[in-house]
Structures are given as structure tokens and as C-alpha cells.
Design an enzyme around this catalytic site. Structure first.
Site, short mmCIF file in Angstrom:
data_model
loop_
_atom_site.label_atom_id
_atom_site.label_comp_id
_atom_site.label_asym_id
_atom_site.label_seq_id
_atom_site.Cartn_x
_atom_site.Cartn_y
_atom_site.Cartn_z
N HIS A 166 -11.47 -1.61 -36.70
CA HIS A 166 -12.75 -2.02 -36.13
C HIS A 166 -13.65 -0.80 -35.96
O HIS A 166 -13.24 0.34 -36.18
CB HIS A 166 -12.52 -2.71 -34.78
CG HIS A 166 -11.84 -4.04 -34.90
ND1 HIS A 166 -11.61 -4.85 -33.82
CD2 HIS A 166 -11.35 -4.70 -35.99
CE1 HIS A 166 -11.01 -5.96 -34.22
NE2 HIS A 166 -10.83 -5.88 -35.52
N GLU A 202 -14.90 0.81 -33.39
CA GLU A 202 -14.54 1.84 -32.42
C GLU A 202 -13.49 2.78 -32.98
O GLU A 202 -13.54 4.00 -32.77
CB GLU A 202 -14.00 1.18 -31.13
CG GLU A 202 -15.02 0.29 -30.43
CD GLU A 202 -14.97 -1.15 -30.90
OE1 GLU A 202 -15.30 -2.04 -30.11
OE2 GLU A 202 -14.57 -1.40 -32.07
N CYS A 243 -12.55 -5.25 -28.35
CA CYS A 243 -11.48 -6.24 -28.22
C CYS A 243 -10.38 -5.71 -27.32
O CYS A 243 -10.10 -4.51 -27.26
CB CYS A 243 -10.93 -6.61 -29.60
SG CYS A 243 -10.14 -5.26 -30.49
N ALA A 284 -40.89 -32.00 -62.55
CA ALA A 284 -40.17 -33.26 -62.68
C ALA A 284 -39.03 -33.16 -63.69
O ALA A 284 -38.00 -33.82 -63.56
CB ALA A 284 -41.13 -34.37 -63.08
N ARG A 308 -27.81 -13.58 -49.95
CA ARG A 308 -26.49 -14.01 -50.40
C ARG A 308 -25.42 -13.00 -50.00
O ARG A 308 -24.34 -13.36 -49.55
CB ARG A 308 -26.48 -14.18 -51.92
CG ARG A 308 -27.17 -15.43 -52.44
CD ARG A 308 -27.02 -15.54 -53.95
NE ARG A 308 -27.60 -16.77 -54.47
CZ ARG A 308 -27.54 -17.15 -55.74
NH1 ARG A 308 -26.95 -16.35 -56.63
NH2 ARG A 308 -28.09 -18.29 -56.13
N LEU A 314 -24.12 -19.16 -58.42
CA LEU A 314 -24.07 -18.78 -57.00
C LEU A 314 -23.35 -17.45 -56.80
O LEU A 314 -22.61 -17.27 -55.83
CB LEU A 314 -23.40 -19.87 -56.15
CG LEU A 314 -24.05 -21.26 -56.18
CD1 LEU A 314 -23.31 -22.19 -55.22
CD2 LEU A 314 -25.53 -21.19 -55.84
#
Length: 361
Positions: free
Chosen positions: A44, A46, A68, A157, A177, A197
Site C-alpha cells: 500500500h 504507506e 488499514c 441513422a 477508460r 473496448l
């Protein structure tokens, strides 16, 4: 704290499902070390900051989220800070995670460390919005992205839509993204556009290191396909695993992850069941890039937390496709939005808006 916030932003491309936290250690007005959250299962913020220095005696730790205090895949950060000898901790936001939720702050104070909470809270709450929402209500932030003309049209269209917006807007979509944990689309968009994607490295407006992190940990992909119509050779199924959510049995190969959920009265994937799935999968930031049917249904049902609309200074006319397939009979049924930000991106506008009324969960 500004430095800690900036450090935390470096983690948003790879920290999920953990929040992108930043930490800076300061003594006598000088920064001794800084760090940000590493990929899931690694250190993490820290711990990364402590690794950067030889000793932290009498230092102040500026942390964007409460350290945490529980033993997970990594050790408790609060214990590491106490053992390092810091004298003060400045924490922007208390962690709503039930496994933490004030325990880290209490442990620091019990160890005789001065703790101040709330500095930079507004900015950090926005940066960690997806994670904070998931901890508080069970699922992350759902963002609906739309690229449209000035008269609110997303395609001709015939389906032709490349490109309505300019290069800067398209680059910003790539950034959006990269900051997302999951990209969701509907079967209609897959059948019409055969979309991928994916992240396009050449279009990502990030520095070299940030781009490398983003490309190494791309967002997951998901297709809502109630009737299991997706072709086995669809481009969105190529490469990394894509989840297909359906209400029907599927004949897709084992390399495709299929999740079967209940159907609603109209035979579509039940949104409540889908939302539960998002929570179980621990997605913090969910980006929806879909056609008007799915987009409109999500907005009307109250599941969208924010809309990001890229609007081009063009007019496509009444025959073109609209942004959302909303069917409203009265003005009183209109979906009201609050404009949070309007930014110029070359010739286009980026509008960030939030619905004034959302589903209570």
C-alpha cells in the site's frame, strides 16, 4: 497533502480493487519519501513511502485515506507507521471499509501519535469516489459516457458515428477508460460497431510511466447480452477475458466468461442482479459505453451516478440516433441533471453531470 493527492493519482491505473491512495512523509518541512498503492496484493501507499527512506522518526505522514488496520494480503499499514516512529498523521478521509472504519485512526492515537482528519477531504472524496461508494452501498461508481452532436445525436441513422468528436475528446475518452476498472456495453453496440473496448496506447494522453501502468492493467470488459446473441468472433471477445452477462444458455467457448442472471419483466438482464454482480466483483469505477437503449434504461432506472458527455459543435439532424432511448410523456418525468464541470477540449465540450435524483440503495 497536495503532494499525497498527486501521488495517489498515479495509482488509479492499477490499484483496483484497492483505492488509489497516496502517502507523503515530511520532517522539518522537507519531503522524505512518498508512495502510492501498488497492484492488488502488493504494498500500500504507506509502505511504499516508508521504503523510500531510512527512518521516519518524528516525521508527519500525510495520507489520503485512513491507513488499514487489518491483516489482509498485506500487513496492516497502521502498524508499520507506528513502528517507523512517526509523530503525526494527517489523513484526508476516514475509510468506510467495515474492516477499517476508524480503527486505524484509533490505533494511531492509542500509540500517542497526533492525528488530524479532514484536510483535503473534498478532493480525495472525488478521487476515491468509486471505492468509497462501493464500501458504503455495495457497488462502485457507474459513469455513462456519451459522444454526441450539439443536437444530441450519437450516430447517423445508418449507424455511422466515426468520428463525431475531435482528437482531444477521443484522447480524453482513452484516459477515462484507463481510470476505469470495467467497461460495459450492450449487445446492440457490439452488433452495430463490433467494438473492442480496449486502450489505444498511441492515443493515451499520459506520460510514459503512467501509460505503462495503464496498459499493463487494462480495464475488464463486459457485454450485457440478454438473449445470448453475441457472435463468437466479436472483437470484444478477443484478447483479455470478457464477461458476457445473459439470461439464456450460451454456446460460447470456455475462453469466454459467461454469467447468467435473471431476466426482468421485459426479458432483459435484471439490473438489480447485475448491480449485485458488480459489487461481488469489487469494481470501483464502472464505465458504460453503450447505445441509446441501454443508456436510457440505466438513466431512467436511476443507476447512473454521473454522465460524461463529449459534445461536438455539429448538427446531425432529426434522422440521426439520439443519446438515450428515454420514453417520457410529461415534462414532470424529465431527468434533471446538475452540471459539475464544463471543459473545452479543442472544438468540443466535455460536460460532467450528475442526476439530481438517483436510486436509493
Amino acid at each position: 497533502m497536495d503532494c499525497a493527492i498527486e501521488a495517489g493519482r498515479q495509482a488509479r491505473y492499477w490499484s483496483a480493487p484497492n483505492p488509489p491512495v497516496g502517502c507523503v512523509l515530511v520532517r522539518d518541512g522537507q519531503i522524505l519519501g512518498s508512495g502510492y498503492t501498488q497492484p492488488d496484493g502488493d504494498a500500500h501507499a504507506e509502505i511504499m513511502a516508508l521504503r523510500a527512506i531510512e527512518r521516519a522518526n518524528s516525521a508527519t505522514a500525510y495520507v489520503t485515506l485512513e491507513p488499514c488496520s487489518h491483516e489482509g494480503r498485506t500487513g496492516p499499514c497502521v502498524s508499520a507507521l507506528i513502528e517507523a516512529g512517526i509523530s503525526r498523521a494527517v489523513i484526508a478521509v476516514e475509510d468506510p471499509n467495515p474492516e477499517v472504519s476508524g480503527r486505524g485512526i484509533a490505533a494511531l492515537r492509542e500509540a500517542g501519535i497526533q492525528v488530524d482528519v479532514g484536510i483535503g477531504a473534498e478532493q480525495v472524496a472525488e478521487d476515491l469516489a468509486g471505492f468509497l461508494l462501493r464500501m458504503r452501498r455495495g457497488h462502485g461508481r457507474i459513469t455513462l459516457k456519451i459522444a454526441a452532436s450539439l443536437d444530441g445525436r450519437t450516430a447517423m441513422a445508418s449507424g455511422e458515428s466515426q468520428w463525431i468528436t475531435g482528437e482531444l475528446a477521443r484522447q480524453d475518452v482513452q484516459r477515462l477508460r484507463a481510470e476505469s476498472d470495467l467497461i460495459v456495453t450492450g449487445i446492440g453496440t457490439v452488433l452495430a460497431d463490433d467494438c473492442r473496448l480496449t486502450l489505444r496506447g498511441e492515443a493515451l494522453p499520459l506520460d510514459t510511466e503512467a501509460k505503462a501502468r495503464a496498459l499493463a492493467y487494462p480495464p475488464a470488459r463486459m457485454v450485457l447480452d440478454s438473449q445470448a446473441r453475441i457472435p463468437s468472433d466479436a472483437r470484444v471477445l478477443q484478447g483479455a477475458t470478457t464477461t458476457v452477462v445473459t439470461t439464456q444458455p450460451s454456446s460460447l467457448s470456455d475462453r469466454v466468461r459467461v454469467c447468467r442472471l435473471p431476466a426482468d419483466e421485459a426479458g432483459r438482464v435484471d439490473f438489480a442482479a447485475w448491480i449485485s454482480l458488480l459489487g461481488e466483483e469489487r469494481y470501483n469505477e464502472i464505465l458504460v459505453e453503450a447505445g441509446p437503449t441501454l443508456s436510457g434504461a440505466l438513466v431512467q432506472a436511476g443507476w447512473v451516478d454521473r454522465l460524461i458527455i463529449y459534445q461536438a459543435p455539429t448538427l446531425l439532424g432529426d434522422g440521426a440516433r439520439g443519446m438515450t432511448g428515454l420514453m417520457l410523456d410529461q415534462l414532470s418525468d424529465a431527468i434533471s441533471l446538475h452540471f459539475k464541470e464544463v471543459t473545452r477540449l479543442g472544438p468540443d465540450l466535455r460536460i460532467i453531470a450528475t442526476p439530481t435524483s438517483r436510486r436509493a440503495v
